[in-house]
Design a protein around this motif. Structure first.
Motif, PDB file in Angstrom:
ATOM      1  N   PRO A   8     -37.497  65.141  54.263  1.00 31.01           N
ATOM      2  CA  PRO A   8     -38.034  64.544  53.040  1.00 31.01           C
ATOM      3  C   PRO A   8     -37.793  65.487  51.862  1.00 31.01           C
ATOM      4  O   PRO A   8     -37.735  66.704  52.037  1.00 31.01           O
ATOM      5  N   PRO A  13     -41.427  59.563  46.829  1.00 29.75           N
ATOM      6  CA  PRO A  13     -41.750  59.038  48.154  1.00 29.75           C
ATOM      7  C   PRO A  13     -40.536  58.371  48.801  1.00 29.75           C
ATOM      8  O   PRO A  13     -39.716  57.764  48.120  1.00 29.75           O
ATOM      9  N   ASP A  14     -40.430  58.530  50.095  1.00 29.84           N
ATOM     10  CA  ASP A  14     -39.342  57.926  50.876  1.00 29.84           C
ATOM     11  C   ASP A  14     -37.958  58.346  50.409  1.00 29.84           C
ATOM     12  O   ASP A  14     -37.017  57.557  50.439  1.00 29.84           O
ATOM     13  N   THR A  15     -37.810  59.589  49.946  1.00 26.84           N
ATOM     14  CA  THR A  15     -36.484  60.135  49.640  1.00 26.84           C
ATOM     15  C   THR A  15     -36.189  61.243  50.640  1.00 26.84           C
ATOM     16  O   THR A  15     -37.064  62.037  50.982  1.00 26.84           O
ATOM     17  N   GLY A  45     -32.568  56.906  51.471  1.00 29.49           N
ATOM     18  CA  GLY A  45     -33.878  56.330  51.724  1.00 29.49           C
ATOM     19  C   GLY A  45     -34.029  54.982  51.067  1.00 29.49           C
ATOM     20  O   GLY A  45     -33.216  54.593  50.232  1.00 29.49           O
TER      21      GLY A  45
END
Length: 81
Positions: A8, A13-15, A45
């Motif tokens: 991460p 977020p979510d990268t 992502g």
């Protein structure tokens, strides 16, 4: 280890970090006299699109990785106290 493919990122977020090997000719890691590291990386992502898939990262003096800038992101000037 500062960054590894699939880890991460602090870019949101979510990268996640993309494939470093595929971009080895373009990736440049730089260090300074304090041991801080700066580098550009590809992001992957959900929600990452070509216009937001590149970012610049650096470590602070404590070794904490942080986002410096990301493609498609507005830059804001910081006001000095």
């Amino acid at each position: 280890m500062i960054a590894r493919e699939g880890d991460p990122t602090p870019a949101g977020p979510d990268t996640f970090f993309g494939d470093f090997a595929a971009q080895i000719s373009r990736v440049k890691f730089m260090t300074n006299g304090h041991g801080q590291v700066a580098f550009a990386a590809t992001l992957t992502g959900p929600g990452v699109v070509p216009t937001t898939s590149q970012a610049l990262f650096a470590t602070d003096r404590a070794g904490q990785l942080m986002l410096v800038a990301r493609y498609g992101q507005n830059l804001r000037r910081r006001r000095r106290p």
